[in-house]
Scaffold this motif. Structure first.
Motif, short mmCIF file in Angstrom:
data_model
loop_
_atom_site.label_atom_id
_atom_site.label_comp_id
_atom_site.label_asym_id
_atom_site.label_seq_id
_atom_site.Cartn_x
_atom_site.Cartn_y
_atom_site.Cartn_z
N LYS A 227 -28.41 6.62 -68.06
CA LYS A 227 -28.35 5.85 -66.81
C LYS A 227 -27.59 4.57 -67.10
N GLU B 205 -32.81 -0.12 -74.78
CA GLU B 205 -31.67 -0.04 -73.88
C GLU B 205 -30.56 -0.94 -74.40
N TYR C 7 -25.03 8.18 -63.53
CA TYR C 7 -25.60 8.94 -64.64
C TYR C 7 -24.47 9.61 -65.39
N GLU D 231 -32.36 8.58 -70.08
CA GLU D 231 -33.47 9.17 -69.33
C GLU D 231 -33.84 10.52 -69.91
N SER D 232 -32.97 11.09 -70.71
CA SER D 232 -33.22 12.30 -71.49
C SER D 232 -32.23 12.24 -72.65
N SER E 178 -26.53 2.60 -59.82
CA SER E 178 -26.61 3.39 -61.05
C SER E 178 -25.69 4.60 -60.99
N LYS F 91 -28.81 12.40 -70.87
CA LYS F 91 -28.61 11.75 -69.57
C LYS F 91 -28.76 10.24 -69.73
N LYS G 297 -29.51 3.10 -70.37
CA LYS G 297 -30.78 3.58 -70.93
C LYS G 297 -30.81 5.09 -70.80
#
Length: 148
Positions: A128, A101, A143, A122-123, A141, A126, A120
């Protein structure tokens, strides 16, 4: 013995570039939808190795009265005339390979405050982005969707 030394040297040289390429995967353009605002943010690596994220486009760059949105909440009066589509949001982000991250600070142009933050994936597309005060549990948060 020479072959082993050559292999070890090649591995040692490859590790920093692998880590660097992992760090740079954050670079690119993101679509950010935050409440009623739609914008694009470009994250780049600076010469000092840190990353920054700057607004490069806004769907609506004007206030209700038709005047251009600017960074009027910035605590630095010299930045009050900065166009909203040129505001730097992410500051001094550094890659942490252990946690995979990026950590740094995020500027909120709505209130003019700077917060600790991390980003970081998430995919693959994506991201975050979490801004917080003190500990990450005391934050919010958003996205971001990577476009390229």
């Amino acid at each position: 013995m020479k072959k082993l030394a050559i292999v070890l040297i090649a591995i040692a040289l490859a590790i920093p570039s692998f880590s660097q390429s992992k760090a740079e995967k954050i670079c690119g353009i993101y679509l950010v939808i935050e409440k009623n605002e739609v914008s694009k943010v470009k994250i780049t690596r600076l010469p000092n190795g840190n990353f920054e994220g700057k607004i490069i486009w806004m769907k609506n760059p004007y206030f209700e009265d038709g005047s251009p949105k600017t960074d009027i909440m910035n605590p630095d009066p010299s930045k009050h005339n900065t166009p909203a589509d040129k505001i730097v949001l992410l500051h001094n982000f550094k890659y942490d390979a252990g946690d995979d991250e990026w950590n740094g600070e995020i500027y909120n142009p709505v209130d003019g405050d700077m917060y600790k933050a991390y980003a970081k994936f998430e995919s693959p597309t994506k991201l975050k982005v979490r801004g917080y005060v003190g500990l990450p549990i005391f934050g919010r948060s958003v996205y971001w969707t990577k476009l390229e």
